[in-house]
Design an enzyme around this catalytic site. Sequence first.
Site, PDB file in Angstrom:
ATOM      1  N   ALA A   1       0.812  -1.229   0.000  1.00 13.46           N
ATOM      2  CA  ALA A   1       0.000   0.000   0.000  1.00 13.46           C
ATOM      3  C   ALA A   1       0.839   1.269   0.000  1.00 13.46           C
ATOM      4  O   ALA A   1       0.316   2.350  -0.271  1.00 13.46           O
ATOM      5  CB  ALA A   1      -0.946  -0.001   1.192  1.00 13.46           C
TER       6      ALA A   1
ATOM      7  N   ARG B   1      10.185   7.699  -1.457  1.00  5.66           N
ATOM      8  CA  ARG B   1      11.610   7.791  -1.791  1.00  5.66           C
ATOM      9  C   ARG B   1      11.896   7.476  -3.260  1.00  5.66           C
ATOM     10  O   ARG B   1      12.981   7.749  -3.767  1.00  5.66           O
ATOM     11  CB  ARG B   1      12.408   6.850  -0.868  1.00  5.66           C
ATOM     12  CG  ARG B   1      12.481   7.343   0.571  1.00  5.66           C
ATOM     13  CD  ARG B   1      12.957   6.272   1.544  1.00  5.66           C
ATOM     14  NE  ARG B   1      11.895   5.324   1.880  1.00  5.66           N
ATOM     15  CZ  ARG B   1      12.006   4.336   2.763  1.00  5.66           C
ATOM     16  NH1 ARG B   1      13.147   4.151   3.393  1.00  5.66           N
ATOM     17  NH2 ARG B   1      10.992   3.518   3.008  1.00  5.66           N
TER      18      ARG B   1
ATOM     19  N   GLY C   1       1.448   2.613   8.620  1.00  8.79           N
ATOM     20  CA  GLY C   1       2.531   1.720   9.033  1.00  8.79           C
ATOM     21  C   GLY C   1       2.256   0.276   8.662  1.00  8.79           C
ATOM     22  O   GLY C   1       1.126  -0.107   8.335  1.00  8.79           O
TER      23      GLY C   1
ATOM     24  N   ASN D   1      16.299  -7.067   9.588  1.00  4.38           N
ATOM     25  CA  ASN D   1      14.970  -7.631   9.349  1.00  4.38           C
ATOM     26  C   ASN D   1      14.676  -7.503   7.859  1.00  4.38           C
ATOM     27  O   ASN D   1      14.695  -6.412   7.307  1.00  4.38           O
ATOM     28  CB  ASN D   1      13.960  -6.817  10.177  1.00  4.38           C
ATOM     29  CG  ASN D   1      12.527  -7.132   9.801  1.00  4.38           C
ATOM     30  OD1 ASN D   1      12.224  -8.241   9.353  1.00  4.38           O
ATOM     31  ND2 ASN D   1      11.636  -6.161   9.991  1.00  4.38           N
TER      32      ASN D   1
ATOM     33  N   ASN E   1      11.201 -12.356 -54.736  1.00  6.55           N
ATOM     34  CA  ASN E   1      12.303 -11.431 -54.508  1.00  6.55           C
ATOM     35  C   ASN E   1      11.770 -10.003 -54.590  1.00  6.55           C
ATOM     36  O   ASN E   1      11.192  -9.610 -55.601  1.00  6.55           O
ATOM     37  CB  ASN E   1      13.396 -11.647 -55.555  1.00  6.55           C
ATOM     38  CG  ASN E   1      14.637 -10.867 -55.174  1.00  6.55           C
ATOM     39  OD1 ASN E   1      15.438 -11.317 -54.360  1.00  6.55           O
ATOM     40  ND2 ASN E   1      14.769  -9.670 -55.720  1.00  6.55           N
TER      41      ASN E   1
ATOM     42  N   TYR F   1      -1.952   2.574 -47.258  1.00  8.95           N
ATOM     43  CA  TYR F   1      -2.776   3.446 -46.420  1.00  8.95           C
ATOM     44  C   TYR F   1      -3.230   4.653 -47.219  1.00  8.95           C
ATOM     45  O   TYR F   1      -2.409   5.349 -47.846  1.00  8.95           O
ATOM     46  CB  TYR F   1      -1.910   3.884 -45.226  1.00  8.95           C
ATOM     47  CG  TYR F   1      -2.620   4.635 -44.143  1.00  8.95           C
ATOM     48  CD1 TYR F   1      -3.865   4.223 -43.663  1.00  8.95           C
ATOM     49  CD2 TYR F   1      -2.034   5.758 -43.564  1.00  8.95           C
ATOM     50  CE1 TYR F   1      -4.494   4.921 -42.650  1.00  8.95           C
ATOM     51  CE2 TYR F   1      -2.657   6.459 -42.546  1.00  8.95           C
ATOM     52  CZ  TYR F   1      -3.898   6.036 -42.091  1.00  8.95           C
ATOM     53  OH  TYR F   1      -4.523   6.719 -41.082  1.00  8.95           O
TER      54      TYR F   1
ATOM     55  N   ARG G   1       5.916   2.877 -65.755  1.00  5.37           N
ATOM     56  CA  ARG G   1       6.747   4.058 -65.535  1.00  5.37           C
ATOM     57  C   ARG G   1       6.805   4.823 -66.857  1.00  5.37           C
ATOM     58  O   ARG G   1       6.519   4.257 -67.928  1.00  5.37           O
ATOM     59  CB  ARG G   1       8.155   3.662 -65.099  1.00  5.37           C
ATOM     60  CG  ARG G   1       8.884   2.867 -66.149  1.00  5.37           C
ATOM     61  CD  ARG G   1      10.226   2.351 -65.670  1.00  5.37           C
ATOM     62  NE  ARG G   1      10.904   1.683 -66.768  1.00  5.37           N
ATOM     63  CZ  ARG G   1      11.653   0.586 -66.631  1.00  5.37           C
ATOM     64  NH1 ARG G   1      11.807   0.027 -65.446  1.00  5.37           N
ATOM     65  NH2 ARG G   1      12.244   0.063 -67.665  1.00  5.37           N
TER      66      ARG G   1
HETATM   67  C1  UD1 Z   1      10.473  -2.274   6.626  1.00  4.44           C
HETATM   68  C2  UD1 Z   1      10.628  -2.739   8.087  1.00  4.44           C
HETATM   69  C3  UD1 Z   1      12.127  -2.881   8.387  1.00  4.44           C
HETATM   70  C4  UD1 Z   1      12.768  -3.845   7.398  1.00  4.44           C
HETATM   71  C5  UD1 Z   1      12.492  -3.420   5.952  1.00  4.44           C
HETATM   72  C6  UD1 Z   1      12.934  -4.531   5.021  1.00  4.44           C
HETATM   73  C7  UD1 Z   1       8.763  -1.791   9.357  1.00  4.44           C
HETATM   74  C8  UD1 Z   1       8.318  -0.757  10.271  1.00  4.44           C
HETATM   75  N1  UD1 Z   1      10.037  -1.776   8.963  1.00  4.44           N
HETATM   76  O1  UD1 Z   1      11.067  -0.980   6.536  1.00  4.44           O
HETATM   77  O2  UD1 Z   1      12.295  -3.359   9.703  1.00  4.44           O
HETATM   78  O3  UD1 Z   1      14.168  -3.903   7.642  1.00  4.44           O
HETATM   79  O4  UD1 Z   1      11.079  -3.207   5.741  1.00  4.44           O
HETATM   80  O5  UD1 Z   1      12.853  -4.126   3.687  1.00  4.44           O
HETATM   81  O6  UD1 Z   1       7.977  -2.647   8.986  1.00  4.44           O
HETATM   82  N2  UD1 Z   1       3.395  -0.596   3.540  1.00  4.44           N
HETATM   83  C9  UD1 Z   1       2.030  -0.639   3.537  1.00  4.44           C
HETATM   84  N3  UD1 Z   1       1.349   0.203   4.348  1.00  4.44           N
HETATM   85  C10 UD1 Z   1       1.973   1.081   5.182  1.00  4.44           C
HETATM   86  C11 UD1 Z   1       3.381   1.130   5.178  1.00  4.44           C
HETATM   87  C12 UD1 Z   1       4.074   0.274   4.347  1.00  4.44           C
HETATM   88  O7  UD1 Z   1       1.417  -1.422   2.806  1.00  4.44           O
HETATM   89  O8  UD1 Z   1       1.254   1.820   5.897  1.00  4.44           O
HETATM   90  C13 UD1 Z   1       4.130  -1.523   2.646  1.00  4.44           C
HETATM   91  C14 UD1 Z   1       5.019  -0.818   1.616  1.00  4.44           C
HETATM   92  O9  UD1 Z   1       4.303  -0.638   0.408  1.00  4.44           O
HETATM   93  C15 UD1 Z   1       6.176  -1.771   1.469  1.00  4.44           C
HETATM   94  C16 UD1 Z   1       6.236  -2.515   2.794  1.00  4.44           C
HETATM   95  O10 UD1 Z   1       5.013  -2.273   3.449  1.00  4.44           O
HETATM   96  O11 UD1 Z   1       5.944  -2.704   0.423  1.00  4.44           O
HETATM   97  C17 UD1 Z   1       7.385  -2.027   3.679  1.00  4.44           C
HETATM   98  O12 UD1 Z   1       7.228  -0.630   3.923  1.00  4.44           O
HETATM   99  P1  UD1 Z   1       8.439   0.386   3.815  1.00  4.44           P
HETATM  100  O13 UD1 Z   1       7.927   1.732   4.104  1.00  4.44           O
HETATM  101  O14 UD1 Z   1       9.179   0.167   2.569  1.00  4.44           O
HETATM  102  O15 UD1 Z   1       9.294  -0.100   5.065  1.00  4.44           O
HETATM  103  P2  UD1 Z   1      10.852   0.010   5.298  1.00  4.44           P
HETATM  104  O16 UD1 Z   1      11.157   1.382   5.785  1.00  4.44           O
HETATM  105  O17 UD1 Z   1      11.601  -0.468   4.135  1.00  4.44           O
HETATM  106 CA    CA Z   2      11.029  -1.121   2.121  1.00  2.00          CA
END
Ligand code: UD1
Ligand code: CA
Length: 459
Positions: free
Chosen positions: A11, A16, A78, A170, A377, A387, A440
């Site tokens: 989502a 970035r 989040g 992670n 050929n 066209y 021609r």
């Molecule tokens: C996240 C992890 C981090 C890990 C890293 C690995 C958390 C808080 N952090 O960080 O520990 O090392 O991934 O790549 O989880 N997303 C949603 N909804 C939201 C927020 C994010 O669907 O509200 C989805 C994003 O689209 C993405 C994934 O979750 O595909 C991870 O989110 P992102 O913001 O990229 O987290 P990171 O900062 O990379």
């Molecule tokens: Ca990520």
Amino acid sequence: MTNRYAVILAAGQGTRMKSKLYKVLHPVAGRAMVQHVIDQLNTVKLDKMVTIVGFGAEKVKDQIGQASEFVVQDEQLGTGHAVLQSEALLKDKEGTTIVACGDTPLIKGETYQALFNHHEESGAGTTILTAKTDNPAGYGRVLRNETNEVERIVEHKDASEGELLVNEINTGTYCFDNQALFAALQEVSNDNVQGEYYLPDVIEIMRNQGKKVSAFLTPDFEETLGVNDRVALAEAEKTMKKRINEKHMRNGVAIIDPDHTYIEPDVVIESDVIIHPGTIIKGTTIIKTNAEIGPNSEISNCSIGEATIVKQSVANDSKIGDRVKIGPFAHIRPDSTIGHDAKLGNFVEIKKTELGDNSKVSHLSYIGDAEVGSNVNIGCGTITVNYDGTNKFLTTIEDDAFIGCNSNLIAPVKIGRGSYVAAGSTITENVPEEALSVARARQTNKEGYVTNLKNRKRD
Ligand code: UD1
Ligand code: CA
């Protein structure tokens, strides 16, 4: 057998990336990142797959199609909040739930499978997929106690100086006991630097509840790359390219310069094919044995026959026979079928055309909307005038015909079997079989014209 579910987090807008496109739709080797994740997860037998998509993310829904159920997360509060959106679909189910991120396109199906197995064998409440790297910047760090048990995960932005030195990260992929996951998610708060509900906080919550927390350390950090910006996207592309090229080389394909050869995942290439540098092969292309492609060629959704040679050329959505010679600098546009032993030479453009076996268009021609028989050929500079500004018309050239250089064939028109068209003709009427058609202006030579002109000037 334990029931298995998957939740894919997709989502996030991906600020970035600095792009209007949702992050998970950015392609790696021509395929949306989230599609790679879904495809790899699908190699594991799952009872349900739910993808969390952002509000208004119609394009993400279109991409996912029938491959997964989806739930909308209206506001991106989040990763913990994102998983919670699947509560209605999953909460009461017994089994294991894997949570994967839509921005980690390189994780292999076998790694997801190994994580499931490790988790289910260990009887843990949760198992985190972790990896080690010398450059852990941006990732959550895995914090272990003196006895090496995982205690919690701290996000980069929340970490102390000491915690930042930890090199175990992670990967954003975890297995959970499904019911324990949704119970723990109720307790996640947004009391952190980013003001977000972090999924990794579930680890500490489960630990405090006395549940076993396990980690599965994968040896290959490269595979777990999280793509947050365009730099990481290019890195993912590079790793995927290497993976695909190595697969083909192991199958007997000669890739002269794998760093400069780009092959999409669904392409099929038989052994003893040679691929020269600067070649891009896309979509559902199939290349038969002993063919030679490149350098600097782009082939998309084509089938290319045995021992066919394609040099410095572009071909799309077409079928090309065996032992055909194409290029340099030919362009085969969609819906063309090229017969065996045919030739398409320099600066030839072919569109929606059937060209029979052993027919040749060697130089500087446009052949569009045409049915060309075998052993035909077509001389240099021939144009099918297909066209009229509104409609397209068919040109038919029957077997064994010979079209002289610089001819215009004004469609609809038919050039009969075995006939000749004289060079420089503009053909507006059908040519009968075995006839010679000259269309021609007749040449007139004015004898002495220049001499007379010169003499007049001197007077
Ligand atoms: C996240 C992890 C981090 C890990 C890293 C690995 C958390 C808080 N952090 O960080 O520990 O090392 O991934 O790549 O989880 N997303 C949603 N909804 C939201 C927020 C994010 O669907 O509200 C989805 C994003 O689209 C993405 C994934 O979750 O595909 C991870 O989110 P992102 O913001 O990229 O987290 P990171 O900062 O990379
Ligand atoms: Ca990520």
